[in-house]
Design an enzyme around this catalytic site. Structure first.
Site, short mmCIF file in Angstrom:
data_model
loop_
_atom_site.label_atom_id
_atom_site.label_comp_id
_atom_site.label_asym_id
_atom_site.label_seq_id
_atom_site.Cartn_x
_atom_site.Cartn_y
_atom_site.Cartn_z
N TYR A 123 -22.79 -3.25 -33.76
CA TYR A 123 -23.18 -1.73 -33.20
C TYR A 123 -24.08 -1.33 -34.86
O TYR A 123 -23.72 0.41 -35.23
CB TYR A 123 -21.43 -1.11 -33.45
CG TYR A 123 -21.10 -1.67 -31.68
CD1 TYR A 123 -21.59 -0.83 -30.72
CD2 TYR A 123 -20.04 -2.44 -31.73
CE1 TYR A 123 -21.62 -1.31 -29.54
CE2 TYR A 123 -20.24 -3.26 -30.25
CZ TYR A 123 -20.51 -2.12 -29.37
OH TYR A 123 -20.76 -2.39 -28.02
N PHE A 409 -8.92 1.72 -27.80
CA PHE A 409 -9.20 2.47 -26.31
C PHE A 409 -10.68 1.14 -25.61
O PHE A 409 -10.96 0.75 -26.37
CB PHE A 409 -9.08 3.72 -26.83
CG PHE A 409 -10.55 3.35 -27.76
CD1 PHE A 409 -11.97 3.71 -27.59
CD2 PHE A 409 -10.63 3.66 -29.14
CE1 PHE A 409 -12.77 4.34 -28.80
CE2 PHE A 409 -11.58 4.39 -29.63
CZ PHE A 409 -12.39 4.17 -29.90
#
Length: 409
Positions: A123, A409
């Protein structure tokens, strides 16, 4: 290639989710967990890539809010459920999904995007920096004693079913969110997440329980935990698995820790996800017997750089011009003057000479105050262009408490 990027439709969820499951090893999530994430997913800003009628890439979006230094809670786009099928690697699928998602977040007005990374190496190239860490510990109950803060003996403890007191615990959690950067404000639907406890994920542990810490009927803290009993010829060696531990004051925290540390037939107290400055570090008699581990946790990237930097406060007055490189979101490229302090900040484009040069991922890492700009400079990630600018900016960006993401999450 016949790859087609499109917004996730409700009718496509099952096929999309099945692709995601296989990308993460093929063990299906429980129906309870799948329903929770389906209910929380922002379908209009989630994407799939399809090839010949089959999903080969997934990227989900959750609408969230995160606390930042100074106590403000800012909108943040939660990037989650990201996968690319093994048959379609190195075809630019993730890049295509991520670019569309970030453009959409900008249009929606979110200053930040956030994710937790199953593979951290992926990322950085999309502008995400590691903004917080998680501390885990396995405390040897039999060799470690506790030194508790004053008032712990005046706390009343009560064990309940987690669902029975969920509303009070959520209200306490909401009070704590502005006190530590990186915490997520849980909107409607999110209150189900701490109660999620599918049997298939317990790995031999009990159902989850909840212990409340109260004084005169006021809830001051709680811990959700499970027990994993084990036996050996010499006797019991079970583990207390702490899932959540939140407290509004030191006495309540200490009382909860003592309770968890003293459960019969247990040998290890496991704290799986704590802030790196968690108070238990100063309560245990022998920190080496706590077997500490620190890993990366929350990754952040500014989507609207000016709004993101103006949305938090700073530890000291700061006036610095940042030369920011952001090849993936070119609208953030260029020079920005950040002026502010403990009372607020302004961040606007400028033609003035730059004081610091850095990539957007470095700003993401430093944003919550847990990663020092000076540390990033020592790694070659930040360049000081005006003498003295680095030290002043590093101090201003710092936080008096470590950032922390309480749950995934």
């Amino acid at each position: 290639m016949t790859n087609e990027l499109r917004v996730l439709a409700d009718s496509e969820w099952t096929a999309w989710w099945t692709t995601l499951d296989w990308a993460f090893g093929g063990l299906p999530e429980s129906q309870e967990e799948q329903k929770l994430w389906r209910d929380l997913t922002d379908f209009g800003r989630s994407y799939g890539v399809w090839d010949a009628g089959q999903p080969v890439g997934t990227l989900g979006t959750l609408t969230m809010a995160v606390s930042v230094p100074g106590g403000a809670v800012l909108p943040v786009a939660g990037v989650t459920m990201v996968s690319v099928a093994a048959t379609h690697r190195r075809q630019g699928i993730l890049r295509t999904m991520m670019r569309r998602a970030l453009e959409t977040y900008r249009e929606s007005g979110e200053p930040l995007a956030a994710l937790t990374a199953s593979e951290p190496a992926i990322y950085g190239r999309f502008g995400y920096g590691a903004a917080s860490q998680r501390l885990s510990a396995d405390i040897d109950i039999h060799r470690v004693t506790l030194g508790l803060p004053p008032g712990a003996d005046n706390i009343t403890l009560r064990v309940v079913d987690p669902a029975d007191e969920a509303e009070r615990c959520e209200a306490l959690y909401a009070r704590l969110v502005p006190t530590r950067p990186g915490m997520l404000a849980r909107g409607p639907g999110w209150e189900r997440l701490p109660l999620l406890d599918p049997r298939q994920d317990r790995a031999g542990a009990s159902a989850r329980r909840c212990v409340l810490a109260e004084r005169d009927g006021e809830l001051l803290g709680y811990a959700r935990y499970a027990l994993k009993p084990e036996w050996e010829p010499a006797g019991p060696r079970g583990t207390v698995l702490v899932r959540d531990l939140d407290a509004a004051e030191p006495a309540a925290y200490g009382a909860l820790l003592r309770y968890l540390h003293g459960i019969d037939l247990m040998s290890t107290l496991t704290l799986d996800n704590r802030p790196v400055d968690d108070p238990f570090l100063h309560m245990v008699s022998d920190v080496r017997r706590a077997r500490l581990r620190v890993t990366d946790r929350l990754y952040l990237r500014p989507v609207d750089l000016g709004a993101a930097l103006a949305g938090r406060t700073y530890a000291t007055d700061v006036d610095v011009v940042l030369e920011v490189s952001d090849g993936f979101c070119p609208w953030n490229e260029g020079r920005w003057r950040l002026s502010g302090g403990p009372g607020g900040a302004v961040c606007e484009r400028t033609a003035d000479a730059a004081d610091l040069a850095l990539p957007v991922a470095a700003l993401g890492a430093a944003y919550l105050g847990g990663t020092s700009l000076r540390s990033l400079a020592a790694a070659g990630r930040v360049e000081e262009l005006r003498t003295g600018a680095l030290g002043a900016a590093a101090t201003a960006f710092g936080s008096t408490v470590a950032p922390w993401l309480p749950h995934g999450f």
